[in-house]
Write a protein that holds these residues in place. Structure first.
Motif, PDB file in Angstrom:
ATOM      1  N   CYS A  66       0.834  -1.210   0.000  1.00  0.00           N
ATOM      2  CA  CYS A  66       0.000   0.000   0.000  1.00  0.00           C
ATOM      3  C   CYS A  66       0.865   1.255   0.000  1.00  0.00           C
ATOM      4  O   CYS A  66       0.609   2.196  -0.755  1.00  0.00           O
ATOM      5  N   ALA A  69       2.473   1.580  -3.431  1.00  0.00           N
ATOM      6  CA  ALA A  69       1.516   1.927  -4.482  1.00  0.00           C
ATOM      7  C   ALA A  69       1.167   3.407  -4.462  1.00  0.00           C
ATOM      8  O   ALA A  69       0.888   4.010  -5.503  1.00  0.00           O
ATOM      9  N   PRO A  75      -2.995   0.753  -8.508  1.00  0.00           N
ATOM     10  CA  PRO A  75      -3.691  -0.136  -7.567  1.00  0.00           C
ATOM     11  C   PRO A  75      -2.779  -1.235  -6.999  1.00  0.00           C
ATOM     12  O   PRO A  75      -1.794  -1.630  -7.635  1.00  0.00           O
ATOM     13  N   VAL A  76      -3.134  -1.694  -5.817  1.00  0.00           N
ATOM     14  CA  VAL A  76      -2.547  -2.904  -5.227  1.00  0.00           C
ATOM     15  C   VAL A  76      -3.504  -4.063  -5.472  1.00  0.00           C
ATOM     16  O   VAL A  76      -4.712  -3.914  -5.283  1.00  0.00           O
ATOM     17  N   VAL A  77      -2.961  -5.196  -5.856  1.00  0.00           N
ATOM     18  CA  VAL A  77      -3.742  -6.435  -5.824  1.00  0.00           C
ATOM     19  C   VAL A  77      -3.063  -7.363  -4.837  1.00  0.00           C
ATOM     20  O   VAL A  77      -1.844  -7.551  -4.910  1.00  0.00           O
ATOM     21  N   PHE A  78      -3.810  -7.876  -3.888  1.00  0.00           N
ATOM     22  CA  PHE A  78      -3.167  -8.875  -3.014  1.00  0.00           C
ATOM     23  C   PHE A  78      -3.726 -10.259  -3.295  1.00  0.00           C
ATOM     24  O   PHE A  78      -4.924 -10.485  -3.300  1.00  0.00           O
TER      25      PHE A  78
END
Lengths: 194, 194
Positions: A66, A69, A75-78
């Motif tokens: 986060c 980013a 965006p963050v993708v987890f």
């Protein structure tokens, strides 16, 4: 990253079995100033790579991802850790073995969130045997996404993951590279102390 | 928070069983600009409360908690979900039931990271039946820490958690309060749309 190495020396604890406890500032309690500085450092390293997505894996990668980013404004993708052997059609999945917890899971990402248009920076807190990082690369490959590199907080260079993945062509930038550690002493790579 | 409600209307999907899918911007993929705005909003609401720690629970609370903590300039602690019935002495633990996943776990926090000196803001993404929030309050009470309130992203006001916890004296600020939802329509509280 000297700030981080100093902090590991001060607040990290080496436990039997090559375990480095950093739960007071990284993976249970989070020092947000340190995380912000780390995010900024990854940005400095990867700012010219056209990164349009940060990929990490739950749970302890999310905080660093986060903060990182935020600098890239992407965006963050987890990825989620799934214990189920039933992988639904709408996700990419790759097997991961956790040496720390002695178990296996699948790293899963919904197909909607990764595509051939993506240039992905992978962020994670630890790199040791490299199983999680390999799983995240695998997921990107399934999606046709380009991995521009990985940003790792702490790399245990005496375990084989980093060497093997670099040999396979992956760019990996680790902020603290530990060459050796005992309960009495932690030896960082010279570059980490800059 | 109008920005959030508009986004939920645009990108959220209501599925059978009162499930609201917001995985494209909250709990699988994270929109960092939105999260930053949410963190700033919690800061506006709780800035005068002497908050010195943000408490959340893995995994999907971590992102919002990190952005919020940045404004308060305080550490984040994220409770872990433990399936084990063996709770070690050095942690506080509280039982939580997940209605979404139909399982039970313990929310655990190492005792070192919560104390009677702490004034805690609890952050989480969803409030429905309130089991996770109640567990986090319970953990704080065990530590003797004061809970100044909770910051929730999405509250399902048609489920009983928010009402019960407010009646018990907890301050809860939810950025999007959903009064009713169907696959065709989501009704927010008037305050949420300001």
């Amino acid at each position: 990253m000297k700030l981080l190495c100093d902090r590991i020396r001060k607040d990290g604890r080496v436990l039997p079995g090559n375990v480095l406890k950093v739960d007071s500032f990284i993976n249970h309690q989070i020092d947000v100033r340190l995380f912000r500085a780390m995010g900024e450092e990854y940005y400095r390293m990867y700012r010219d790579c056209g990164v349009n997505k940060i990929l990490t894996i739950e749970s302890s990668g999310i905080g660093v991802a986060c903060f990182t980013a935020q600098f890239f404004d992407v965006p963050v993708v987890f990825a989620k850790k799934s214990r189920s052997s039933n992988i639904p059609d709408e996700v990419y999945a790759a097997p991961v073995h956790s040496y720390t917890h002695g178990n296996d899971y699948s790293a899963t990402v919904a197909k909607r969130f990764l595509s051939a248009e993506d240039r992905v920076l992978i962020i994670d807190d630890f790199l040791a045997n490299g199983s999680a990082l390999r799983g995240l690369c695998d997921v990107c490959e399934q999606a046709g996404a380009a991995v521009v590199g990985a940003g790792i907080v702490i790399e245990k260079a005496f375990q084989p993951g980093g060497r093997a993945l670099r040999a396979a062509g992956l760019r990996i930038e680790s902020l603290a590279v530990i060459e050796a550690m005992t309960p009495e002493e932690i030896v960082f790579s010279p570059d980490s102390l800059l």
